[in-house]
Design an enzyme around this catalytic site. Structure first.
Site, PDB file in Angstrom:
ATOM      1  N   GLU A  27     -29.435 -65.677  49.014  1.00  0.00           N
ATOM      2  CA  GLU A  27     -28.431 -65.060  49.881  1.00  0.00           C
ATOM      3  C   GLU A  27     -28.291 -63.567  49.601  1.00  0.00           C
ATOM      4  O   GLU A  27     -28.014 -62.780  50.489  1.00  0.00           O
ATOM      5  CB  GLU A  27     -27.091 -65.772  49.714  1.00  0.00           C
ATOM      6  CG  GLU A  27     -26.027 -65.382  50.702  1.00  0.00           C
ATOM      7  CD  GLU A  27     -26.261 -65.938  52.104  1.00  0.00           C
ATOM      8  OE1 GLU A  27     -25.294 -66.041  52.859  1.00  0.00           O
ATOM      9  OE2 GLU A  27     -27.424 -66.259  52.455  1.00  0.00           O
ATOM     10  N   THR A  77     -28.897 -63.569  69.467  1.00  0.00           N
ATOM     11  CA  THR A  77     -28.918 -63.569  68.002  1.00  0.00           C
ATOM     12  C   THR A  77     -28.950 -64.984  67.438  1.00  0.00           C
ATOM     13  O   THR A  77     -29.264 -65.175  66.269  1.00  0.00           O
ATOM     14  CB  THR A  77     -27.710 -62.798  67.439  1.00  0.00           C
ATOM     15  OG1 THR A  77     -27.912 -62.523  66.056  1.00  0.00           O
ATOM     16  CG2 THR A  77     -26.418 -63.571  67.640  1.00  0.00           C
TER      17      THR A  77
END
Length: 608
Positions: free
Chosen positions: A232, A336
């Site tokens: 992440e 997106t």
């Protein structure tokens, strides 16, 4: 809308879905009108949340008190809202989304065309002024470019190009993309990157800037190979910073776009490695599980919708021949979330009047031909990639262990490194690590959870991480109590016990901000979050700041984070002694018992 457009296309082919009568479009229109109240602000920037039944300001809405939102939150609606306007012939949706984009453009730092990460929705002031291409900003840039492609309005391209010049000047340090301060962009404000920036090489392909796209993508691939997935967040020496991997699709997205632009089979191999990692490390009985820690492979019981909407779609398209698709993919643009909108929508409404907002450079409106650059010969792409393949090998990137050395420590480089461009690249970051930019000071400053009550009397100190939201730490001691439910993602059932105490809540299932709101509403004076990753501890993990959900001004209690081992120490104390009082601070308080007898869990963070 994506489902409606696909159903409409199949119906037009005369074979399937002949019964379809725009049912999904009617639902999209209804949802659009339920979202519109979020834009009822002084500035035109939307509230980050809206109640689909009650709106924003109703007493039943449980929202409307927020003061700010992220740049991407406010700037990532123009594709969907414009498409809805053009499909329904109701202009209110496109006009509303465009007005929000106009505000963001107007509030940019005009000296360098950078924007911040979080903005006040009422007065337009920047709340967080760090500028990058990752979390909080990412899809704002994406939607400026794609709005031009879909809608044909030059204004969006002009704005994107202005931002892109600024990104390449200040944020891009090939192959890295490092956040800077929007008002002082010559200095990087942090030495780590989040995984959401992995979309950016794909956006650079759309822009036609292939060389930096190849460089950054190769760096990301090397990080992925080292950790099995893209963490992440990871440091500029490619070590894990935040260990989670929620099956994010951005790296697969960029891989697809680079293959589409270059037809280099190398990117098919990259795609294959993504599939193999998913099957080996994320596949479970009922789907694919998010990875809680890429170092241990421990799973999290979740599979986000973007995994189906994006990851599988981009991988499918990567390996599928164009002739086998039921549509011409070149006639569509991806949102997106990788839903498809047809380019034919650009003809459904006259373009807006030309609005020249910036001076254009030569070739601003042209893209290089992939066939000219790569006429069935991937040598050029390989040359670019090869310069970055060695970044993770010993001696070619600085060691994470340098973080424990003092600023006076000497750093020696291998002779072959000193003479190479990569050597200069590594030396630059060694220098940054030993002498970090002002304000960063080698990462996050640790906080202290100090147990004050007997029999500890302040001798037990737990190393904690801070939050980017909530109020300053309390200077008074308070009792601690477990919240029920422990993860605090629903209404708190033991309100009487929690009121006036420090609540203990476990990480997971929902965002930190949601837990904090629930406990604050129950009367807690603060929250100590405990990690749910078994065995995590501050001596082995990188401390991080807990982030909010785009608008956290309503949270006014102090918040800290303990890794699992430190949290277990506190839980054991609570179990054995029932009444446990703690003090939260930026450093331990010495209460007369002597430093020698003090137990500090996670002491290395303090020594550092």
């Amino acid at each position: 809308m994506g489902g409606h457009l696909m159903a409409d296309m199949l119906k037009a082919q005369g074979v399937r879905l002949q019964w379809y009568k725009d049912e999904l479009l009617h639902l999209a229109r209804d949802l659009g009108y339920r979202l519109l109240p979020a834009f009822n602000t002084t500035s035109g920037l939307p509230y980050p949340r809206v109640n689909l039944r009650y709106g924003v300001l109703s007493p039943n809405s449980r929202t409307g008190t927020e003061l700010d939102t992220c740049t991407a939150c406010a700037g990532t609606m123009i594709l969907e809202f414009a498409a809805l306007s053009r499909l329904t012939q109701e202009t209110v949706f496109e006009d509303t989304a465009r007005r929000a984009l106009d505000v963001l453009w107007e509030k940019r730092q005009k000296g360098n065309d950078l924007v911040g990460t979080v903005i006040n929705i009422h007065n337009g002031d920047w709340v967080r002024r760090d500028s990058g291409v990752g979390a909080g900003i990412d899809s704002y840039y994406e939607y400026l470019m794609k709005a031009y492609i879909l809608l044909g309005d030059d204004t969006y391209l002009e704005r994107f190009n202005a931002h892109y010049v600024a990104i390449m000047k200040y944020i891009s340090q090939p192959p890295l993309l490092l956040n800077v301060h929007m008002h002082n962009p010559t200095v990087s404000i942090r030495s780590w990157m989040d995984s959401l920036l992995a979309f950016f090489p794909g956006l650079q392909v759309l822009r036609g800037d292939l060389k930096p796209a190849i460089e950054t993508h190769e760096m990301l691939y090397q990080v992925t190979k080292q950790h099995k997935f893209l963490p992440e967040a990871f440091t500029s020496d490619f070590a894990v910073y935040w260990a989670q991997h929620p099956l994010r699709p951005e790296f697969a997205e960029s891989t697809y776009f680079l293959y589409k632009a270059t037809r280099d089979p190398y990117y098919l191999q990259v795609g294959k490695s993504i599939v193999e990692s998913l099957n080996e490390y994320a596949r479970v009985a009922c789907g694919f599980a998010a990875v809680q820690d890429v170092r241990t492979g421990r799973h999290e019981d979740r599979m986000d919708s973007f995994f189906l909407a994006e990851m599988f779609k981009y991988l499918y398209l990567l390996f599928t021949e164009k002739r086998d698709l039921p549509l011409d993919i070149d006639d569509y643009i991806f949102t997106t979330e990788a839903h498809l909108l047809p380019l034919s929508l650009s003809t459904a409404r006259p373009p807006c009047p030309r609005n020249m907002t910036v001076q254009e450079e030569l070739f601003t409106r042209s893209c290089p031909s992939a066939q000219t650059l790569f006429p069935n010969n991937p040598t050029f792409t390989r040359t670019i990639r090869d310069a970055h393949k060695q970044l993770l090998q010993p001696g070619l990137g600085y060691s994470a262990t340098l973080a424990c050395q003092s600023p006076s420590s000497a750093v020696s480089l291998p002779p072959q490194q000193e003479a190479s461009p990569l050597g200069l690249f590594s030396l630059k970051f060694i220098t940054e690590l030993i002498d970090p930019p002002a304000g960063e000071q080698q990462g996050i400053s640790p906080l202290a959870v100090q147990v004050i009550s007997p029999p500890f009397f302040g001798r037990m100190v737990l190393t904690a991480g801070p939050a980017q939201f909530g109020m300053d730490l309390t200077k008074q001691e308070h009792g601690v109590v477990l919240s029920e439910p422990y993860q605090a993602c629903a209404a708190i059932t033991n309100r009487e016990e929690v009121q006036g105490k420090m609540a203990l809540a476990q990480r997971g299932e929902c965002m930190f901000a949601a837990k904090a709101r629930n406990l604050q509403k129950a009367g807690a004076l603060g929250v100590i979050f405990i990690d749910n990753a078994e065995g995590s501890c501050s001596e082995e993990m990188v401390l991080f700041q807990m982030v909010g959900d785009g608008s956290t001004s309503d949270i006014v209690i102090p918040l800290v984070f303990l890794f699992q081992k430190e949290g277990q120490v506190l839980l054991d104390a609570l179990s054995q002694h029932r009444n446990v009082d703690v003090l939260l601070g930026t450093k331990p308080m010495f209460l007369g018992e002597g430093k020698r007898n003090r137990t500090v869990v996670g002491a290395e963070k303090w020594l550092r």
